[in-house]
Design a protein around this motif. Structure first.
Motif, PDB file in Angstrom:
ATOM      1  N   GLN A   1     -13.553 -13.334  61.705  1.00 25.95           N
ATOM      2  CA  GLN A   1     -13.485 -12.182  62.603  1.00 25.95           C
ATOM      3  C   GLN A   1     -13.055 -12.675  63.982  1.00 25.95           C
ATOM      4  O   GLN A   1     -13.634 -13.628  64.507  1.00 25.95           O
ATOM      5  CB  GLN A   1     -14.850 -11.480  62.721  1.00 25.95           C
ATOM      6  CG  GLN A   1     -15.407 -10.933  61.423  1.00 25.95           C
ATOM      7  CD  GLN A   1     -14.603  -9.771  60.877  1.00 25.95           C
ATOM      8  OE1 GLN A   1     -13.973  -9.022  61.636  1.00 25.95           O
ATOM      9  NE2 GLN A   1     -14.619  -9.609  59.557  1.00 25.95           N
TER      10      GLN A   1
ATOM     11  N   GLY B   1     -10.502 -10.378  59.950  1.00 28.02           N
ATOM     12  CA  GLY B   1     -10.693  -9.141  60.683  1.00 28.02           C
ATOM     13  C   GLY B   1     -10.248  -9.337  62.120  1.00 28.02           C
ATOM     14  O   GLY B   1     -10.582 -10.348  62.741  1.00 28.02           O
TER      15      GLY B   1
ATOM     16  N   ALA C   1     -13.817  -5.872  59.482  1.00 30.07           N
ATOM     17  CA  ALA C   1     -13.647  -5.600  60.908  1.00 30.07           C
ATOM     18  C   ALA C   1     -14.251  -4.258  61.318  1.00 30.07           C
ATOM     19  O   ALA C   1     -14.695  -4.102  62.453  1.00 30.07           O
ATOM     20  CB  ALA C   1     -12.164  -5.652  61.291  1.00 30.07           C
TER      21      ALA C   1
ATOM     22  N   TRP D   1     -17.917  -4.956  61.892  1.00 30.75           N
ATOM     23  CA  TRP D   1     -18.105  -5.749  63.098  1.00 30.75           C
ATOM     24  C   TRP D   1     -17.757  -4.963  64.360  1.00 30.75           C
ATOM     25  O   TRP D   1     -18.356  -5.171  65.417  1.00 30.75           O
ATOM     26  CB  TRP D   1     -17.320  -7.059  63.017  1.00 30.75           C
ATOM     27  CG  TRP D   1     -18.170  -8.126  62.425  1.00 30.75           C
ATOM     28  CD1 TRP D   1     -18.249  -8.506  61.123  1.00 30.75           C
ATOM     29  CD2 TRP D   1     -19.136  -8.913  63.126  1.00 30.75           C
ATOM     30  NE1 TRP D   1     -19.194  -9.486  60.954  1.00 30.75           N
ATOM     31  CE2 TRP D   1     -19.754  -9.760  62.175  1.00 30.75           C
ATOM     32  CE3 TRP D   1     -19.545  -8.998  64.450  1.00 30.75           C
ATOM     33  CZ2 TRP D   1     -20.750 -10.670  62.519  1.00 30.75           C
ATOM     34  CZ3 TRP D   1     -20.537  -9.906  64.801  1.00 30.75           C
ATOM     35  CH2 TRP D   1     -21.134 -10.723  63.843  1.00 30.75           C
TER      36      TRP D   1
END
Length: 251
Positions: A74, A100, A122, A125
């Motif tokens: 990420q 992500g 993503a 998050w």
């Protein structure tokens, strides 16, 4: 006995190249001490008080994108959306491989999942980051916006494995997000697969056994089982069946 697998925290990096972005990233870093920092040397001092690992670069951010894509799951950019799109474009491969990518605007008002929002995590998050900084997440993935079953990643947090041709996953996902009636058959695995704060949509109908399902009433079937699925059943439910394989229970 347990049906869950250990969840591994993703490799996370915060990227900042402006004064305001660095200040925001430094505040977020205090809540995410596991995240690394990638920033222009000009703004490295903003991270002097954080416990995170900091990489300060002297060249252009575009030269850092390849290593970031290779090294992290990420990446949170405190950079404009347009700039991020241009920076990452040469490095895109597929939704199953790309990390992500998340963008936070310079005022810290919006958190936008740009790449691998659904499969790559993503979206999830973005919601976590938005909650931490007091911003609004901007999600566009249909199943996440509609708060319905994410067919391609259902049960992933429990270690479930999807078993179906890719075309089935695509077709069944469309049936789900379009609000068509779906049969959900659970013969194995943890019952804690629905993790959203909202109720399960009323278009999803639960069954304990596959042979209880009146197949002509449903657009598709999601089947959680350890049983073998004969070829004839796949053929009979052409592009309407997705099977999930939970881990075998261990003592």
């Amino acid at each position: 006995m347990s049906d869950t697998n250990p969840i591994t925290e993703p490799r996370l990096c915060l990227v900042a190249i402006t004064k305001h972005g660095a200040a925001q990233a430094a505040r977020l870093a205090l809540d995410l001490p596991q995240a690394d920092i990638c920033t222009s040397s000009k703004f490295a001092a903003a991270f002097a008080g954080v416990p995170n690992q900091v990489k300060a670069y002297d060249g252009a951010l575009r030269d850092e994108i390849g290593p970031l894509f290779a090294g992290y799951d990420q990446i949170v950019f405190f950079v404009s959306l347009g700039a991020v799109v241009r920076l990452i474009a040469p490095h895109l491969r597929s939704k199953d491989e790309d990390p992500g990518v998340i963008v936070v605007d310079d005022a810290g008002q919006y958190v936008i999942p740009v790449l691998s929002g659904h499969v790559g995590g993503a979206n999830e998050w973005s919601e976590r980051v938005a909650d931490l900084i007091g911003a609004s997440p901007v999600l566009t993935t249909a199943s996440d916006v509609g708060r319905t079953i994410p067919v391609d990643i259902l049960g992933r947090h429990l270690g479930w494995r999807v078993e179906a041709p890719k075309i089935n996953v695509t077709r069944v996902s469309a049936h789900v997000v379009n609000g068509e009636p779906i049969a959900f058959v659970q013969e194995a695995g943890s019952p804690d697969w629905w993790t959203r704060p909202t109720p399960l949509p009323d278009t999803i109908h639960k069954f304990a056994r596959f042979d209880e399902v009146p197949l002509d009433r449903y657009a598709a079937v999601l089947w959680v089982t350890h049983e073998d699925v004969p070829a004839g059943r796949w053929d009979a439910l052409k592009e309407r069946l997705v099977v999930y394989r939970p881990p075998l229970e261990t003592a």
